[in-house]
Design an enzyme around this catalytic site. Structure first.
Site, PDB file in Angstrom:
ATOM      1  N   GLY A  90     105.376 -27.528  21.590  1.00 45.42           N
ATOM      2  CA  GLY A  90     105.684 -26.425  22.472  1.00 45.42           C
ATOM      3  C   GLY A  90     106.730 -25.515  21.849  1.00 45.42           C
ATOM      4  CB  CYS A  91     107.116 -21.840  21.818  1.00 45.83           C
ATOM      5  SG  CYS A  91     106.909 -21.481  23.575  1.00 45.83           S
ATOM      6  CG  ASN A  92     110.324 -22.778  25.862  1.00 44.30           C
ATOM      7  OD1 ASN A  92     110.825 -21.709  25.531  1.00 44.30           O
ATOM      8  ND2 ASN A  92     109.426 -22.859  26.834  1.00 44.30           N
TER       9      ASN A  92
END
Length: 356
Positions: A158-160
């Site tokens: 995931g990017c976060n």
């Protein structure tokens, strides 16, 4: 010496932001030949109607997403909504495909089936090798990239999660911070929410406004961040995670703090981050006094990190900036693909951003 041989790549979900960014990177990859492009509701339409900036592919027609269309390629990238990748991946296996499959969704990231059920509310599709090459594996004394070499299935992070993990993991791995009290606040660009037409994502609602979301430990990236910090050496992780939509199209700026262990100096802290990131091609510790901004990484597969000690609070403050669509998603997929195919990790990727 690696012998470079061309390979075919199919992209499922090519009409979305993640799929489009994967294609943008693949167009600059010297060994990739772009094969089938698929979509769901957009099937039958020209790719140019969704990604007019991808001029070499603008006239390509999107096909329905099915195992039959995707099979026969060397690499399959699944840029699909959460919960959709598991069925397609299983269908590819049933179809006898031996392709390298890269899942840009969340379906195969978590190793804990109970955590998946709690945060996603569906059956767990299983876990695949995790596509964050820079992840520190404390128990094994190596990085995650070693797990990706020759892998046939990869779960793209995931990017976060990528931003928070890269910000703090050196402090966890060296035991300099207490991971039982981690606070992360992120400013996140709107492309991270996808292309769905929702009222709160309209320009009239978002421009000139900052909006928190998934507050109070409800964001689906929480268990994934905890999983990564445990891999880096944490016995217990307690995380307060608050993302905030910022009126920019791309970028994540993660500010992560944690208590500093007693008698640890700022010099020791900086040396730890330099130790882990000094040789990384895509993660850079900035010079002292220079703080990351999202503008520094736009369009690049770069994670820029800075760390400082707040002596009054007794906490480490680590800040990481990434482009959520590149290092946060598509760049991580291509980077992992390179490792799995035995190519130089940096092939087709750049640390050069776009400005202004």
């Amino acid at each position: 010496m690696v012998m470079q041989v061309s390979f075919s790549v199919a992209v499922a979900g090519a009409s979305g932001y993640a799929g489009g960014e994967v294609l943008r990177l693949l167009l600059n990859h010297p060994d990739a030949e772009i094969g089938a492009l698929t979509a769901h509701s957009s099937a039958g339409q020209r790719l140019g109607a969704h990604h007019p900036h991808l001029r070499p592919l603008a006239e390509r027609v999107l096909q329905p997403t099915s195992a039959e269309v995707l099979a026969g390629h060397d690499v399959v990238v699944l840029a699909l909504p959460h919960g959709a990748s598991g069925d397609i991946a299983a269908a590819l296996e049933d179809a006898g495909s031996d392709a390298l499959v890269l899942d840009c969704g969340a379906d195969h990231r978590l190793t804990d089936a109970a955590a998946w059920q709690q945060f996603y509310g569906s059956d767990h599709a299983g876990s695949w090798p995790y596509g964050l090459p820079e992840l520190i594996l404390a128990d094994e004394g190596e990085r995650q990239r070693e797990k990706l070499r020759a892998a046939r299935r990869v779960a793209v992070p995931g990017c976060n999660v990528t931003a928070v993990t890269l910000a703090l993991q050196p402090g966890v791995a060296t035991g300099l911070v207490d991971p039982a009290d981690v606070v992360a606040v992120l400013a996140v660009g709107y492309s991270g929410a996808g292309k769905a037409a929702k009222p709160h994502l309209l320009a009239a609602e978002g421009l000139g406004s900052l909006a928190p979301y998934a507050v109070g430990g409800t964001h689906r990236h929480v268990p994934e961040i905890e999983q990564n910090l445990r891999a880096a050496g944490a016995d217990t992780v307690r995380l307060s995670f608050t993302p905030v939509l910022a009126p920019v199209s791309r970028g994540i700026l993660a500010t992560v703090t944690a208590p500093l262990k007693a008698h640890v100096t700022a010099e020791t802290v900086r040396a730890a981050w330099q130790q882990y990131y000094g040789d990384e091609p895509f993660v850079q510790l900035l010079p002292e006094g220079t703080w990351p901004t999202t503008a520094m990484v736009t369009g690049a597969n770069t994670a820029l990190v800075q760390v400082a000690v707040d002596e009054r609070a007794g906490r480490v403050v680590a800040v990481c900036a990434i482009d959520n669509l590149v290092k946060g998603t598509a760049g991580a997929a291509v980077q992992s693909m390179n490792l799995a195919l035995g190519l130089p990790e940096t092939t087709g990727l750049t640390t050069v951003g776009v400005a202004p």
